[in-house]
Scaffold this motif. Structure first.
Motif, PDB file in Angstrom:
ATOM      1  N   VAL A 246      15.574  -1.201 -17.959  1.00 33.97           N
ATOM      2  CA  VAL A 246      14.969  -0.368 -16.924  1.00 33.97           C
ATOM      3  C   VAL A 246      16.063   0.466 -16.279  1.00 33.97           C
ATOM      4  O   VAL A 246      17.017  -0.083 -15.714  1.00 33.97           O
ATOM      5  N   HIS A 247      15.966   1.779 -16.367  1.00 32.00           N
ATOM      6  CA  HIS A 247      16.892   2.660 -15.662  1.00 32.00           C
ATOM      7  C   HIS A 247      16.462   2.737 -14.207  1.00 32.00           C
ATOM      8  O   HIS A 247      15.300   3.044 -13.901  1.00 32.00           O
ATOM      9  N   VAL A 248      17.395   2.457 -13.307  1.00 33.18           N
ATOM     10  CA  VAL A 248      17.047   2.337 -11.897  1.00 33.18           C
ATOM     11  C   VAL A 248      18.209   2.808 -11.033  1.00 33.18           C
ATOM     12  O   VAL A 248      19.378   2.599 -11.383  1.00 33.18           O
ATOM     13  N   ALA A 249      17.894   3.469  -9.924  1.00 32.73           N
ATOM     14  CA  ALA A 249      18.922   3.876  -8.973  1.00 32.73           C
ATOM     15  C   ALA A 249      19.453   2.652  -8.240  1.00 32.73           C
ATOM     16  O   ALA A 249      18.746   1.648  -8.062  1.00 32.73           O
ATOM     17  N   ASN A 250      20.696   2.711  -7.793  1.00 30.99           N
ATOM     18  CA  ASN A 250      21.292   1.572  -7.100  1.00 30.99           C
ATOM     19  C   ASN A 250      20.438   1.088  -5.942  1.00 30.99           C
ATOM     20  O   ASN A 250      20.231  -0.107  -5.764  1.00 30.99           O
ATOM     21  N   GLU A 251      19.930   2.056  -5.137  1.00 32.56           N
ATOM     22  CA  GLU A 251      19.194   1.654  -3.942  1.00 32.56           C
ATOM     23  C   GLU A 251      17.833   1.027  -4.256  1.00 32.56           C
ATOM     24  O   GLU A 251      17.211   0.410  -3.385  1.00 32.56           O
ATOM     25  N   ASP A 252      17.366   1.171  -5.491  1.00 31.44           N
ATOM     26  CA  ASP A 252      16.069   0.603  -5.873  1.00 31.44           C
ATOM     27  C   ASP A 252      16.184  -0.736  -6.584  1.00 31.44           C
ATOM     28  O   ASP A 252      15.163  -1.360  -6.905  1.00 31.44           O
ATOM     29  N   LYS A 253      17.412  -1.199  -6.836  1.00 30.95           N
ATOM     30  CA  LYS A 253      17.571  -2.405  -7.647  1.00 30.95           C
ATOM     31  C   LYS A 253      16.982  -3.649  -6.967  1.00 30.95           C
ATOM     32  O   LYS A 253      16.249  -4.424  -7.597  1.00 30.95           O
ATOM     33  N   LEU A 254      17.288  -3.849  -5.685  1.00 30.40           N
ATOM     34  CA  LEU A 254      16.774  -5.042  -5.017  1.00 30.40           C
ATOM     35  C   LEU A 254      15.256  -5.004  -4.860  1.00 30.40           C
ATOM     36  O   LEU A 254      14.589  -6.013  -5.152  1.00 30.40           O
ATOM     37  N   PRO A 255      14.648  -3.892  -4.411  1.00 28.02           N
ATOM     38  CA  PRO A 255      13.174  -3.864  -4.371  1.00 28.02           C
ATOM     39  C   PRO A 255      12.541  -4.084  -5.741  1.00 28.02           C
ATOM     40  O   PRO A 255      11.497  -4.737  -5.849  1.00 28.02           O
TER      41      PRO A 255
END
Length: 449
Positions: A246-255
């Protein structure tokens, strides 16, 4: 190696018999067959089917097999059979079998497996390792032992004190020999082997994830013309692990992590998830976020005291701790039944660590799922990982819809994700958390198949 279509993986399946060779058909000592029957083990895995017949004939072995394939049971059964069928060569109370492991977690895992497989044998088994129990371990050795399992440092310490001797060793086992080199233990191992009977006067078993030139040099120098066994070396990752990216932005990793755990919790009766993070600080941040969002979680990293490590692993195995956040200290040697998911919260900076991480699931013929979150900090590791495993990891773009909209920030907020860029094309340019070195390891639980 099984690829996914890019959609959500199905639920894991039950274990399967991997060969047609049964333990009953092998000339194992009856007490070992009783132990195997108690544990419900009837058929050999490929590494067991290839090594046990040779070992039972007295041949030395240098074996390569991917993680989770039953190496531990293979060398334990061969060792115990020898001790049960051959007369003691040394003095009473001194170790007859000597098993070296690179980490305390792996040493404890081998010990636990030995207790279960050897439950009917009457063999005395002890384990020694640093970080805890110095006097109790010393007393256990002084009371007499048949099989001694341990890490090099503590073993050398007791040996130099004269707590035990090595002149009666009949079986030597080196587990994860490649890792011994990585952690700088080879000088210690050579010191111990030079004080044992000559290679021709003992049986020798070496197992390693890779039979590199340096590992083979060690084998041929200190073993008696070992037979080389390689089980599917071209298949780098476990066949039954379904891999997704899953490609994900750093700020979206925890959510997203919280959303994934919620999603899978509705599909599995028992959710047992390992979340791998590259640094101790990052692991603590993930733990805090999970707790803020209602999850019971713990952190396993290199500086966690031994008694706490053992408690965390026990709780994880029992299901009391559904999520264990770990640095690469847990990536190798850790055997916990029925891990449903491995989530690479951070892509590892060493491509080989990816293989060892996802090998924590889909063990002993089961299936499992490995989901990797590919962020801008660690995306640079992806080409090396895919080159090593020989495939593109299937993408799962739909996973972003699972991101937790009601995500609760942990107390104190989150630090901005930062990390060093590994030099492209160099495996091992970076290092996982947990106290230095390229790879980490661990142990615990039911005997490996």
């Amino acid at each position: 190696m099984q690829a996914s279509s890019g959609t959500e993986p199905p639920q894991t399946s039950q274990p399967q018999h991997l060969t047609e060779i049964t333990f009953e058909s092998l000339p194992l000592h009856p007490t070992l067959k009783s132990g195997l029957a108690d544990l419900g083990f009837s058929h050999c895995t490929p590494i067991q089917a290839s090594t046990l017949p040779l070992a039972l004939q007295g041949q030395d072995l240098a074996g390569q097999a991917q993680t989770g394939t039953g190496k531990t049971a293979a060398f334990l059964l061969a060792t115990m059979h020898h001790l049960l069928t051959q007369p003691r060569q040394g003095d009473e109370g001194q170790p007859r079998a000597y098993m070296l492991a690179p980490t305390r977690e792996l040493a404890v895992q081998i010990y636990n497996d030995a207790l279960q497989l050897g439950a009917h044998t009457g063999l005395r088994i002890a384990v020694v390792y640093g970080g805890t129990g110095y006097e109790s371990q010393r007393q256990a050795l002084a009371a007499g032992v048949d099989i001694l399992i341990g890490t090099p440092g503590r073993l050398i310490d007791y040996f130099k004190q004269g707590v035990y001797r090595l002149n009666g060793v009949e079986v030597l086992v080196l587990d994860e020999a490649d890792r011994m080199f990585d952690l700088g233990f080879i000088a210690d191992i050579r010191y111990l082997m030079r004080r044992m009977p000559k290679p021709g006067a003992r049986q020798n078993y070496l197992f390693s994830a890779t039979l590199s030139h340096r590992v083979l040099e060690l084998a041929y120098e200190h073993m008696n013309n070992p037979t080389r066994i390689e089980i599917e070396p071209e298949q780098v990752t476990a066949e039954r692990v379904r891999q997704l990216l899953v490609h994900v932005a750093n700020e979206d990793k925890l959510p997203l992590l919280v959303g994934l755990l919620r999603h899978y919790a509705t599909r599995f009766t028992m959710l047992r998830t390992l979340v791998f993070v590259n640094t101790k600080r990052g692991a603590e941040e993930v733990e805090a976020a999970l707790k803020a969002n209602g999850y019971v979680a713990g952190v396993l990293s290199g500086d966690v005291p031994q008694n706490k490590r053992e408690r965390l692993l026990a709780e994880f195995k029992l299901g009391e701790l559904p999520v264990l956040v770990a640095t690469d200290v847990a990536a190798r040697g850790l055997h916990i039944p029925d891990v449903t998911h491995v989530i690479n919260y951070d892509l590892p900076q060493d491509a080989e660590d990816y293989v060892h991480r996802i090998g924590r699931t889909a063990r002993a013929g089961r299936e499992g799922d490995a989901i990797s979150l590919c962020c801008e900090t660690y995306v640079y590791s992806l080409p090396d990982i895919e080159a090593l495993i020989g495939m593109r990891i299937p993408q799962w773009p739909e996973a972003m819809a699972l991101k937790a909209a009601d995500f609760v920030e942990p107390a104190g907020g989150r630090r901005r994700e930062r990390g060093p860029r590994p030099q492209h094309g160099r495996r091992g340019a970076g290092g996982g958390g947990g106290g230095g070195g390229r790879r980490r390891s661990g142990g615990g639980g039911r005997p490996r198949r």
